[in-house]
Motif scaffolding. Structure first.
Motif, PDB file in Angstrom:
ATOM      1  N   VAL A  88       0.946  -1.288   0.055  1.00  0.00           N
ATOM      2  CA  VAL A  88       0.169  -0.001  -0.027  1.00  0.00           C
ATOM      3  C   VAL A  88       0.784   1.337   0.105  1.00  0.00           C
ATOM      4  CG1 VAL A  88      -1.878   1.186   1.062  1.00  0.00           C
ATOM      5  CG2 VAL A  88      -1.711  -1.198   1.242  1.00  0.00           C
ATOM      6  N   SER A  89       0.835   2.094  -0.988  1.00  0.00           N
ATOM      7  CA  SER A  89       1.683   3.136  -1.002  1.00  0.00           C
ATOM      8  C   SER A  89       0.804   4.454  -1.364  1.00  0.00           C
ATOM      9  CB  SER A  89       2.747   3.034  -2.334  1.00  0.00           C
ATOM     10  OG  SER A  89       1.918   2.779  -3.599  1.00  0.00           O
ATOM     11  N   PRO A  90       1.188   5.705  -0.893  1.00  0.00           N
ATOM     12  CA  PRO A  90       0.569   6.796  -1.114  1.00  0.00           C
ATOM     13  C   PRO A  90       0.384   7.435  -2.385  1.00  0.00           C
ATOM     14  CG  PRO A  90       2.526   7.386  -0.143  1.00  0.00           C
ATOM     15  CD  PRO A  90       2.322   5.946  -0.178  1.00  0.00           C
ATOM     16  N   LYS A 110     -13.092  16.917   1.214  1.00  0.00           N
ATOM     17  CA  LYS A 110     -12.739  15.928   2.306  1.00  0.00           C
ATOM     18  C   LYS A 110     -11.133  15.991   2.766  1.00  0.00           C
ATOM     19  CE  LYS A 110     -16.649  12.851   1.240  1.00  0.00           C
ATOM     20  NZ  LYS A 110     -16.717  11.303   0.898  1.00  0.00           N
ATOM     21  N   PHE A 111     -10.945  15.405   3.928  1.00  0.00           N
ATOM     22  CA  PHE A 111      -9.427  15.647   4.332  1.00  0.00           C
ATOM     23  C   PHE A 111      -9.302  14.195   4.836  1.00  0.00           C
ATOM     24  CE2 PHE A 111      -6.677  15.535   8.151  1.00  0.00           C
ATOM     25  CZ  PHE A 111      -5.570  16.120   7.390  1.00  0.00           C
ATOM     26  N   SER A 112      -7.874  13.726   4.361  1.00  0.00           N
ATOM     27  CA  SER A 112      -7.509  12.665   4.762  1.00  0.00           C
ATOM     28  C   SER A 112      -5.772  12.891   5.376  1.00  0.00           C
ATOM     29  CB  SER A 112      -7.103  11.513   3.523  1.00  0.00           C
ATOM     30  OG  SER A 112      -6.544  10.579   3.900  1.00  0.00           O
ATOM     31  N   LYS A 113      -5.640  12.299   6.293  1.00  0.00           N
ATOM     32  CA  LYS A 113      -4.124  12.195   6.804  1.00  0.00           C
ATOM     33  C   LYS A 113      -3.139  11.575   6.029  1.00  0.00           C
ATOM     34  CE  LYS A 113      -5.832  12.333  11.812  1.00  0.00           C
ATOM     35  NZ  LYS A 113      -5.759  11.889  13.338  1.00  0.00           N
ATOM     36  N   ASN A 127       8.845  13.256  11.505  1.00  0.00           N
ATOM     37  CA  ASN A 127       7.403  12.808  11.348  1.00  0.00           C
ATOM     38  C   ASN A 127       6.673  13.878  10.562  1.00  0.00           C
ATOM     39  OD1 ASN A 127       5.046  11.839  11.587  1.00  0.00           O
ATOM     40  ND2 ASN A 127       4.878  11.615  13.997  1.00  0.00           N
ATOM     41  N   ARG A 128       6.193  13.233   9.276  1.00  0.00           N
ATOM     42  CA  ARG A 128       5.546  14.279   8.242  1.00  0.00           C
ATOM     43  C   ARG A 128       4.325  14.527   8.731  1.00  0.00           C
ATOM     44  NH1 ARG A 128       8.630  11.158   3.551  1.00  0.00           N
ATOM     45  NH2 ARG A 128       7.153   9.329   4.267  1.00  0.00           N
ATOM     46  N   ASN A 138       5.291  15.017  -0.472  1.00  0.00           N
ATOM     47  CA  ASN A 138       5.022  13.860   0.073  1.00  0.00           C
ATOM     48  C   ASN A 138       4.777  14.166   1.655  1.00  0.00           C
ATOM     49  OD1 ASN A 138       4.108  11.506   1.162  1.00  0.00           O
ATOM     50  ND2 ASN A 138       6.019  10.573   0.993  1.00  0.00           N
ATOM     51  N   LEU A 139       3.475  14.304   1.903  1.00  0.00           N
ATOM     52  CA  LEU A 139       3.051  14.602   3.436  1.00  0.00           C
ATOM     53  C   LEU A 139       2.560  13.591   4.072  1.00  0.00           C
ATOM     54  CD1 LEU A 139       1.266  18.083   2.967  1.00  0.00           C
ATOM     55  CD2 LEU A 139       3.636  17.611   3.713  1.00  0.00           C
ATOM     56  N   ASN A 140       2.541  12.346   3.523  1.00  0.00           N
ATOM     57  CA  ASN A 140       2.264  11.073   4.404  1.00  0.00           C
ATOM     58  C   ASN A 140       3.329  10.707   5.590  1.00  0.00           C
ATOM     59  OD1 ASN A 140      -0.311   9.828   2.644  1.00  0.00           O
ATOM     60  ND2 ASN A 140       1.121  10.741   1.355  1.00  0.00           N
TER      61      ASN A 140
END
Length: 449
Positions: A68-70, A94-97, A240-241, A267-269
């Motif tokens: 599973v990759s962003p 919508k917002f996702s972390k 820690n992004r 990349n903010l994951n």
């Protein structure tokens, strides 16, 4: 039996004498078989090398793994009034972390078909020790990562449970890191500086052969230039992004204003990927679908992730290369048939040239079987000797391809047996017609020729 051996042995010797009498013609006749056998062996060697490369990559990505990759773009599965065509739209409401450590923990705890899970966090740093500096990939993982990819240690141990849970500054280094910083000493227990943090070496990874064509998107990458630390160590002591400070927000907004219109995005994951191993192969596809739906719910319906099954992709490539291998073998096999036709043509011409010889042998008591055995032995000996030379040439050609073009080749015993067997069969089949024609010659007319 002895009488048969003596009689037909003489016919075989007569065939050999004819071959040595016409060395140039015999060699030119055998060329078709030589190149045909060499082509079959070298082409199958290339195909076998390609298949073995795929098998090695399957081993490197691990058995039954899901990644599973962003992704850069967040997609909303449920189209609304402002949605675009095909029922898919880019969502701004919508917002996702993004991909987080909690996602990895949820997958491991909830899904019964999953046996191992490891988060992966990658950053580029410089390792420093005693005035030496080397760019390295710092990778935050758990102990499951080493089991997922069947990575063995040449020295030391994996992280302890306490080191994993509390984010201790410990590391496991790749073989190249060991050679650069600890070439003449045991690195276990020594410290190495990475960024601004000193890490204690607890293990050294065994060197692994890495194929350049392997794709990092499938989770395949060399471990030799990496330093592995516990995932929580990465989040606590390095970066820690998911924690964004005010100064970082201002810097990010300023960069976006300067680079407006650019397609790039940062990349903010929290995680770079999650690697999951399924216990049973038959549950691989269904587990991947459950993970996709589960992640979709956890990410508020946003497709800001991608679920891939590297093993299935590699097996598909393997099937494609297997078909390609068969095609190469068939094409190379055609050259053997062409070589056989060449033998038949030369032997037919030889019959016409040696009609008087055939008449003399028949006049002194040679039967039709003797004439057939003589000419058939000629064609068979030519094809067998051509097959032997072709085998040697094919093996040399395969090694040369590997040395010059850096293409993996594997010469199999099967390809040698098949090509040699076909060459002998070609000599017998295509040699029988001229032999039969020679035996049917009328001895009286042959003597008058």
């Amino acid at each position: 039996m002895k009488a048969y051996v003596q009689r037909y042995g003489h016919d075989v010797i007569s065939g050999l004498e004819a071959i040595f009498t016409n060395k140039v013609k015999s060699f030119l006749t055998a060329l078709g078989i030589i190149f045909g056998v060499a082509a079959v062996i070298s082409m199958l060697a290339i195909g076998n090398g390609a298949q073995q490369e795929i098998l090695d990559q399957i081993k490197m990505v691990g058995v039954n793994n899901i990644i599973v990759s962003p992704t850069e773009t967040s997609i909303n599965e449920d189209a609304d009034e402002s949605g675009s065509a095909d029922g898919v739209q880019i969502s701004t409401k919508k917002f996702s972390k993004g991909l987080t450590l909690l996602d990895a923990q949820a997958i491991e705890e909830i899904l019964p078909t999953v046996s191992k899970v490891s988060p992966v966090i990658d950053f580029n740093y410089s390792a420093i020790l005693n005035g030496k500096s080397k760019p390295v990939v710092l990778e935050g993982v758990t102990n499951s990562y080493f089991k997922l990819f069947e990575i063995d240690l040449s020295n030391g141990d994996l992280f302890t449970q306490e080191q994993n849970e509390n984010g201790f500054p410990v590391c496991i280094i790749g073989d190249n890191i060991r050679k650069v910083f600890f070439n003449q000493e045991d690195p276990i227990g020594k410290n190495i500086k990475c960024g601004q943090t000193w890490l204690k070496v607890v293990g050294v990874i065994e060197r692994r052969d890495f194929t350049a064509s392997a794709s990092d998107e499938m989770g395949i990458s060399s471990t030799d230039n990496k330093i592995f630390i516990p995932a929580k160590t990465m989040l606590l002591r390095f970066k820690n992004r998911s924690l964004v400070r005010a100064d970082e927000v201002e810097e990010l907004m300023s960069r976006r204003n300067q680079e407006s219109g650019s397609s790039g995005s940062e990349n903010l994951n929290q995680l770079d990927k999650i690697i999951i191993q399924v216990a049973e192969t038959e549950h691989l596809s269904s587990t991947a679908e459950v993970i996709r739906r589960m992640m979709l719910r956890r990410h508020n319906g946003l497709y800001d992730f991608e679920v891939t099954i590297p093993e299935l992709l590699l097996k598909q490539q393997q099937r494609t290369k297997k078909i390609f291998n068969i095609v190469l073998g068939v094409i190379a096999g055609i050259s053997l048939i062409v070589g056989g036709i060449g033998i038949m043509n030369i032997m037919l011409a030889s019959v016409m040239e040696r009609i008087r010889e055939i008449g003399v042998r028949q006049a002194i008591g040679a039967s039709r079987k003797d004439i057939i055995v003589q000419f058939l032995s000629e064609s068979t000996i030519i094809s067998v000797s051509g097959g032997i030379i072709g085998i040697v040439l094919g093996v040399v050609l395969s090694k040369t391809i590997t040395a010059i073009f850096d293409i993996s080749t594997i010469v199999s015993v099967f390809s040698i047996i098949i090509s040699f067997g076909v060459s002998v069969l070609v000599g017998v089949i295509f040699g029988y017609i001229p032999a039969k024609r020679a035996a049917e010659q009328d001895p009286v007319n042959s003597l008058r020729y």
